[in-house]
Write an enzyme that holds these catalytic residues in place. Sequence first.
Site, PDB file in Angstrom:
ATOM      1  N   THR A  28       0.829  -1.211  -0.094  1.00  0.00           N
ATOM      2  CA  THR A  28      -0.030   0.143   0.013  1.00  0.00           C
ATOM      3  C   THR A  28       0.835   0.906  -0.105  1.00  0.00           C
ATOM      4  O   THR A  28       1.621   1.389   0.778  1.00  0.00           O
ATOM      5  CB  THR A  28      -1.059   0.030   1.421  1.00  0.00           C
ATOM      6  OG1 THR A  28      -1.931  -1.011   0.993  1.00  0.00           O
ATOM      7  CG2 THR A  28      -1.635   1.435   1.242  1.00  0.00           C
ATOM      8  N   LYS A  85      -7.274   1.289  -2.851  1.00  0.00           N
ATOM      9  CA  LYS A  85      -6.819   1.055  -1.424  1.00  0.00           C
ATOM     10  C   LYS A  85      -7.053   1.962  -0.528  1.00  0.00           C
ATOM     11  O   LYS A  85      -7.511   1.733   0.544  1.00  0.00           O
ATOM     12  CB  LYS A  85      -5.343   0.481  -1.476  1.00  0.00           C
ATOM     13  CG  LYS A  85      -4.906  -0.244  -0.294  1.00  0.00           C
ATOM     14  CD  LYS A  85      -5.733  -1.203   0.167  1.00  0.00           C
ATOM     15  CE  LYS A  85      -5.356  -1.579   1.696  1.00  0.00           C
ATOM     16  NZ  LYS A  85      -3.945  -2.363   1.795  1.00  0.00           N
ATOM     17  N   LYS A 100       0.621   4.613   8.275  1.00  0.00           N
ATOM     18  CA  LYS A 100       1.281   4.933   7.470  1.00  0.00           C
ATOM     19  C   LYS A 100       0.162   5.295   6.037  1.00  0.00           C
ATOM     20  O   LYS A 100       0.063   6.108   5.264  1.00  0.00           O
ATOM     21  CB  LYS A 100       2.381   4.058   6.643  1.00  0.00           C
ATOM     22  CG  LYS A 100       2.865   4.250   5.507  1.00  0.00           C
ATOM     23  CD  LYS A 100       2.346   3.280   4.249  1.00  0.00           C
ATOM     24  CE  LYS A 100       2.387   1.792   4.658  1.00  0.00           C
ATOM     25  NZ  LYS A 100       1.964   0.957   3.479  1.00  0.00           N
TER      26      LYS A 100
END
Length: 291
Positions: A97, A172, A240
Site C-alpha cells: 500500500t 486501496k 502510514k
Amino acid sequence: MNKTVGFIGTGVMGKSMAGHLMNAGYPVVVYNRTKAKAEDLLDAGAVWKETPAEVAKAADVIITIVGYPSDVEAVYLKDDGILANAKPGSYAIDMTTSSPMLAKKLYEEGKKKNVHVLDAPVSGGDVGAKNGTLTIMAGGAEADFNEIKPILDVMGGNVIRQGEAGAGQHTKMCNQIAIASNMMGVAEAIVYAEQAGLDPERVLDSIGSGAAGSWSLSNLAPRMIKGDFEPGFYIKHFIKDMNIAIESAEAMGMNTPGLTLAKSLYDQLSEQGHDDKGTQAIYLLLKGNNN
C-alpha cells in the site's frame, strides 16, 4: 512453462502469498531484508537472492510487498533495484500500500526500461493471505493486467483492475478510509457491550449478521474480546496508509473527518508503544478511556 516469480518482502502477508505461488507450481526466488523471515519458504524450495537486483535478473515477474513508500522507491529506483536490473519485457507488481503518485512514477520509469509495472495493493489481512482469498486492486495497462492476472488469482479471491497506473492505490485508499471509521465503531461497540454487562461474543452473534456486519466486526472483534492483539496488519502500517489517504484527499481538496479522527486515535496508540500490534488494538485505547 511457468514464469519464474521473484518475491521481495516475505513478512506477515508476503510469506503466505509467496507460498501459494510455490504451491501452484511457480518457481519462486525471494529476497527479504531479514533472511530469517524467508526460511520457511527456502525450506519449501524457494531460492534465496542476496539483493533486489538479483531477484530482478532472475525473474519474469517481480512482486514486491514492503513497508513504506520510501521502501518501494528504494527497491524500484536505486541502481541495485528492480528497474535498473529487470529483464526487458518482464513484469513488476507492487502490492505494497503506497502512494498513487509513486505508482504512476514507477509505471513511467518502467516504460523507459521496457518493464511492465503495475500497482496491486491488497486487503484481507493475514487471514486473507493465508487462505489465498485476498482482495487485489490493480492499476496499470489492461494488456499487462491480463498477462499477470493468473498469478494474482493464485493469491486473491477478488482480483479487479480499477484503471490505469495509480488506480489500484487510489482504490486501496478508499478501502482504508472505510476501515478507519469502521474500526472505531467496532471497538466502541465491544467496549459498550462490556460496560453494559453483556456477553460480547453473544452480542456479536446478533449484530454480526445484521446491518452492522463488516469484515472487521467478524474477524477482528473476536480478537479484541480474547485479548489477541497480534498483528494481522500492523498499527504502524495503518498509520502510514492513513497518512497517504489524507495527503491524497487534501490534494483533491477533500475533507475526511472520520479518517482524521481515526488517525488521531491510532497516533495515541503509537505514542503508547503499540506500533507493532494489530489494528484491533484500538480496543485498548477505548477501553482504557472508559475505565
